[in-house]
Design an enzyme around this catalytic site. Structure first.
Site, PDB file in Angstrom:
ATOM      1  N   HIS A 152     -13.970   5.706   2.382  1.00 38.77           N
ATOM      2  CA  HIS A 152     -15.002   4.672   2.230  1.00 38.77           C
ATOM      3  C   HIS A 152     -14.350   3.402   1.683  1.00 38.77           C
ATOM      4  O   HIS A 152     -13.826   3.412   0.559  1.00 38.77           O
ATOM      5  CB  HIS A 152     -16.101   5.144   1.276  1.00 38.77           C
ATOM      6  CG  HIS A 152     -16.858   6.338   1.774  1.00 38.77           C
ATOM      7  ND1 HIS A 152     -16.363   7.618   1.678  1.00 38.77           N
ATOM      8  CD2 HIS A 152     -18.075   6.425   2.392  1.00 38.77           C
ATOM      9  CE1 HIS A 152     -17.239   8.462   2.204  1.00 38.77           C
ATOM     10  NE2 HIS A 152     -18.280   7.771   2.650  1.00 38.77           N
ATOM     11  N   ASP A 178     -16.032   4.324   6.059  1.00 40.33           N
ATOM     12  CA  ASP A 178     -17.487   4.250   6.180  1.00 40.33           C
ATOM     13  C   ASP A 178     -18.117   3.296   5.167  1.00 40.33           C
ATOM     14  O   ASP A 178     -17.548   3.009   4.114  1.00 40.33           O
ATOM     15  CB  ASP A 178     -18.113   5.631   5.959  1.00 40.33           C
ATOM     16  CG  ASP A 178     -17.973   6.535   7.164  1.00 40.33           C
ATOM     17  OD1 ASP A 178     -17.187   6.211   8.066  1.00 40.33           O
ATOM     18  OD2 ASP A 178     -18.644   7.586   7.187  1.00 40.33           O
ATOM     19  N   ASP A 179     -19.336   2.874   5.510  1.00 38.98           N
ATOM     20  CA  ASP A 179     -20.299   2.225   4.613  1.00 38.98           C
ATOM     21  C   ASP A 179     -20.016   0.756   4.322  1.00 38.98           C
ATOM     22  O   ASP A 179     -20.764   0.125   3.582  1.00 38.98           O
ATOM     23  CB  ASP A 179     -20.433   2.968   3.275  1.00 38.98           C
ATOM     24  CG  ASP A 179     -21.001   4.369   3.449  1.00 38.98           C
ATOM     25  OD1 ASP A 179     -21.398   4.714   4.584  1.00 38.98           O
ATOM     26  OD2 ASP A 179     -21.045   5.118   2.461  1.00 38.98           O
ATOM     27  N   HIS A 194     -28.179   3.504   6.404  1.00 36.53           N
ATOM     28  CA  HIS A 194     -27.694   4.815   5.953  1.00 36.53           C
ATOM     29  C   HIS A 194     -28.812   5.842   5.672  1.00 36.53           C
ATOM     30  O   HIS A 194     -28.780   6.554   4.666  1.00 36.53           O
ATOM     31  CB  HIS A 194     -26.842   4.648   4.690  1.00 36.53           C
ATOM     32  CG  HIS A 194     -25.754   5.675   4.554  1.00 36.53           C
ATOM     33  ND1 HIS A 194     -25.956   6.914   3.994  1.00 36.53           N
ATOM     34  CD2 HIS A 194     -24.451   5.636   4.910  1.00 36.53           C
ATOM     35  CE1 HIS A 194     -24.841   7.598   3.995  1.00 36.53           C
ATOM     36  NE2 HIS A 194     -23.895   6.843   4.564  1.00 36.53           N
ATOM     37  N   HIS A 225     -22.599   2.714  12.059  1.00 41.06           N
ATOM     38  CA  HIS A 225     -22.939   3.744  11.067  1.00 41.06           C
ATOM     39  C   HIS A 225     -24.393   3.587  10.605  1.00 41.06           C
ATOM     40  O   HIS A 225     -24.726   3.948   9.475  1.00 41.06           O
ATOM     41  CB  HIS A 225     -21.980   3.634   9.874  1.00 41.06           C
ATOM     42  CG  HIS A 225     -21.974   4.816   8.954  1.00 41.06           C
ATOM     43  ND1 HIS A 225     -22.018   6.121   9.389  1.00 41.06           N
ATOM     44  CD2 HIS A 225     -21.928   4.879   7.587  1.00 41.06           C
ATOM     45  CE1 HIS A 225     -21.983   6.939   8.345  1.00 41.06           C
ATOM     46  NE2 HIS A 225     -21.945   6.211   7.244  1.00 41.06           N
ATOM     47  N   TYR A 257     -24.046  10.968   6.415  1.00 45.78           N
ATOM     48  CA  TYR A 257     -23.998  12.326   5.859  1.00 45.78           C
ATOM     49  C   TYR A 257     -23.603  13.373   6.900  1.00 45.78           C
ATOM     50  O   TYR A 257     -23.622  14.566   6.611  1.00 45.78           O
ATOM     51  CB  TYR A 257     -25.350  12.720   5.245  1.00 45.78           C
ATOM     52  CG  TYR A 257     -25.980  11.676   4.387  1.00 45.78           C
ATOM     53  CD1 TYR A 257     -25.485  11.397   3.109  1.00 45.78           C
ATOM     54  CD2 TYR A 257     -27.057  10.915   4.847  1.00 45.78           C
ATOM     55  CE1 TYR A 257     -26.067  10.410   2.309  1.00 45.78           C
ATOM     56  CE2 TYR A 257     -27.641   9.927   4.056  1.00 45.78           C
ATOM     57  CZ  TYR A 257     -27.138   9.685   2.800  1.00 45.78           C
ATOM     58  OH  TYR A 257     -27.714   8.700   2.023  1.00 45.78           O
TER      59      TYR A 257
END
Length: 259
Positions: free
Chosen positions: A210, A69-70, A123, A119, A160
């Protein structure tokens, strides 16, 4: 006679030089035109040569979907190096605002058979946004990934894990959560994260990491080696769930979850 002949030769030489010079200029102009045309042609978006999809029976194999992720970020290329080293595929849930800074990395993901997924753009907590704002977060990221790679994502992960039915309807894609959260964002220890990734992973699982953290990039080779020793096959999210029909907006955490 000699001086006259010499004058004639000089004149002929100058004429020939001028002609050659003009011909050379035209040649250079033609070459420049071809070069510019080639540059323009090369500047067009290049479609990724994506490896053909694999048909895998994850109901029988020990499949695991490693997800990151991210990103993309400064350490994503190291993660890709490790995955390529063992022929593993993974899924990258990317933030749209990061994609433009790493277009080559995003294209590489596609070329090497990884899944490019959404994603959101920045965020946010989606349950606190209006449906229109959720759609904007998703659409901007879809466009950014497509512009960088030619690929349009079909999977989504809410930041989240915060989602509900209203968010699901706005997203319009299957929402992929996870069966194992490595918590690598909290514990910046390569050894600890590798141990968790190897020991806690179960067949049919979706594991969350991540790729923006240096310690995670350092842990990935050990995770891959440990899971390979345990007999796992590394698959993308789409490959993991290919035996199931995923509904847009619905949430999924692992292959063998109870319906």
């Amino acid at each position: 006679m000699r001086s006259g002949n010499l004058a004639i030769l000089v004149v002929l030489g100058l004429t020939l030089a001028t002609a050659c010079s003009g011909q050379g200029t035209k040649q250079r102009q033609a070459e420049n035109a071809r070069h510019q045309a080639a540059l323009k042609k090369g500047a067009a978006p290049r479609q990724p040569r994506i490896p053909p999809p694999r048909r895998l029976d994850c109901a029988r194999l020990k499949c695991v979907a490693l997800t990151f992720d991210d990103g993309p970020g400064d350490h994503t290329a190291r993660v890709l190096d490790s995955l390529r080293g063992v022929g593993a595929r993974a899924t990258f849930f990317m933030l749209g605002q990061n994609v433009a800074s790493y277009p080559d990395v995003v294209r590489r993901m596609a070329f090497e058979g990884h899944e490019l997924a959404n994603h959101t753009w920045s965020h946010p907590v989606l349950t606190e946004l209006s449906p229109a704002a959720v759609r904007a977060q998703v659409a901007r990221t879809q466009q950014a990934i497509k512009e960088a790679s030619g690929v349009t994502p079909t999977m989504f992960r809410p930041p989240y894990g915060a989602t509900d039915a209203r968010v699901g309807r706005a997203v319009g894609m299957p929402q992929i959560l996870w069966s194992l959260d490595s918590m690598d964002w909290r514990y910046r220890s390569a050894k600890r994260n590798a141990d968790i990734g190897v020991r806690k992973t179960k067949p049919g699982g979706v594991v969350l990491f991540h790729d923006i953290h240096k310690t995670t990039a350092s842990a990935v080779p050990r995770i891959l080696a440990g899971l390979k020793e345990r007999g796992f096959t590394f698959v993308t999210v789409t490959e993991l769930f290919q035996s199931r029909r995923l509904a847009p907006g619905s949430r999924y955490t692992e292959l063998r979850e109870t319906p």
